[in-house]
Design an enzyme around this catalytic site. Sequence first.
Site, PDB file in Angstrom:
ATOM      1  N   HIS A  91      -7.507  -0.720   5.505  1.00 16.31           N
ATOM      2  CA  HIS A  91      -6.479   0.205   5.999  1.00 16.31           C
ATOM      3  C   HIS A  91      -6.284   1.328   4.985  1.00 16.31           C
ATOM      4  O   HIS A  91      -6.265   2.512   5.347  1.00 16.31           O
ATOM      5  CB  HIS A  91      -5.185  -0.564   6.226  1.00 16.31           C
TER       6      HIS A  91
ATOM      7  N   ASP B 201       5.879   4.986   5.045  1.00 19.33           N
ATOM      8  CA  ASP B 201       6.762   4.070   5.774  1.00 19.33           C
ATOM      9  C   ASP B 201       6.825   2.693   5.105  1.00 19.33           C
ATOM     10  O   ASP B 201       7.518   1.793   5.596  1.00 19.33           O
ATOM     11  CB  ASP B 201       6.353   3.950   7.243  1.00 19.33           C
ATOM     12  N   HIS B 202       6.135   2.542   3.983  1.00 22.24           N
ATOM     13  CA  HIS B 202       6.190   1.314   3.191  1.00 22.24           C
ATOM     14  C   HIS B 202       6.767   1.554   1.797  1.00 22.24           C
ATOM     15  O   HIS B 202       7.088   0.591   1.102  1.00 22.24           O
ATOM     16  CB  HIS B 202       4.794   0.698   3.067  1.00 22.24           C
TER      17      HIS B 202
ATOM     18  N   HIS C  80       0.852  -1.198   0.000  1.00 20.25           N
ATOM     19  CA  HIS C  80       0.000   0.000   0.000  1.00 20.25           C
ATOM     20  C   HIS C  80       0.882   1.241   0.000  1.00 20.25           C
ATOM     21  O   HIS C  80       2.100   1.157   0.104  1.00 20.25           O
ATOM     22  CB  HIS C  80      -0.989  -0.015   1.163  1.00 20.25           C
TER      23      HIS C  80
ATOM     24  N   HIS D 267       4.711  -4.445  11.193  1.00 21.85           N
ATOM     25  CA  HIS D 267       5.012  -3.658  12.395  1.00 21.85           C
ATOM     26  C   HIS D 267       5.117  -4.577  13.609  1.00 21.85           C
ATOM     27  O   HIS D 267       4.382  -5.561  13.719  1.00 21.85           O
ATOM     28  CB  HIS D 267       3.925  -2.610  12.677  1.00 21.85           C
TER      29      HIS D 267
ATOM     30  N   ASP E 257      -0.249  -3.816   6.328  1.00 20.86           N
ATOM     31  CA  ASP E 257      -0.866  -3.306   7.558  1.00 20.86           C
ATOM     32  C   ASP E 257      -2.328  -3.726   7.686  1.00 20.86           C
ATOM     33  O   ASP E 257      -3.113  -3.073   8.376  1.00 20.86           O
ATOM     34  CB  ASP E 257      -0.788  -1.771   7.587  1.00 20.86           C
TER      35      ASP E 257
ATOM     36  N   HIS F  20       1.393   4.050   1.928  1.00 19.39           N
ATOM     37  CA  HIS F  20       1.917   4.859   3.026  1.00 19.39           C
ATOM     38  C   HIS F  20       3.442   4.966   2.960  1.00 19.39           C
ATOM     39  O   HIS F  20       4.136   4.020   2.593  1.00 19.39           O
ATOM     40  CB  HIS F  20       1.468   4.291   4.368  1.00 19.39           C
TER      41      HIS F  20
END
Length: 257
Positions: free
Chosen positions: A108, A56-57, A52, A168, A130, A54
Amino acid sequence: MHLIPIPAFSDNYIWALHDGQRALVVDPGEANGVARWLEQQGLRLDTILITHHHADHTGGVAELREATGARVIGPIVEPMPEPLQRVGEGETVEVLGLRFDVIEVPGHTAGHIAYYTPDMDGTPLLFCGDTLFSGGCGRLFEGTPAQMLNSLTRLAALPAATRVCCTHEYTLSNLKFAQAVEPGNADLLAYIERCKAQRAQNFPTLPSSIGLEKHINPFLRTREPAVVRSALAHEPGTTDDEVAVFATLREWKNVFK
């Protein structure tokens, strides 16, 4: 084949698979840690899988692609670091001799996908981003409770032995909430002690498994009488409809401390 969680930021894992020569990584939010690991192991980065959008990915994707020439694969409908191969429900991707099925799991984010292979060294493997965490699930930033419940139900239908590679290290925090929901769940209590011991030695609690999560994760247990009772007690206006129970649990978890 070797499965490795590369730590990133404060609690992310960038999952990596390698065959001794070539590697794939999943959701590289930063490039430096991956580059160091590749150099230390003497590996060539073959493919980057993205679940996805975001940051941090995806934050390390462009740098890694430029440095290595790796192929990048990601979801159809989400903003992605171009160029990449976009994939959706029902498609498969071949990486390092493995066939990964693409599963759309909105909730998400609107276009979140997961990657599932039925046989990685004899055991199924799931990269779920996530969507599913050990003991929990992702926040609903772009999707609805019904969408997320459907996504989790689809993942829960995978074989019990499936290794669940979440992105995570949220496990102990999630389990604290799970215990509030199901204080009498003996499987959960045993798992909490096991995870505390792992974290005390700075070991990852992951990967989990689908079979384990179905016994301890309240978001996969929305039909269990004890979970329904807790949801109704927390929010008396909740009905015993499964989506309503899930929505109450997710809202409760959002504010749980």
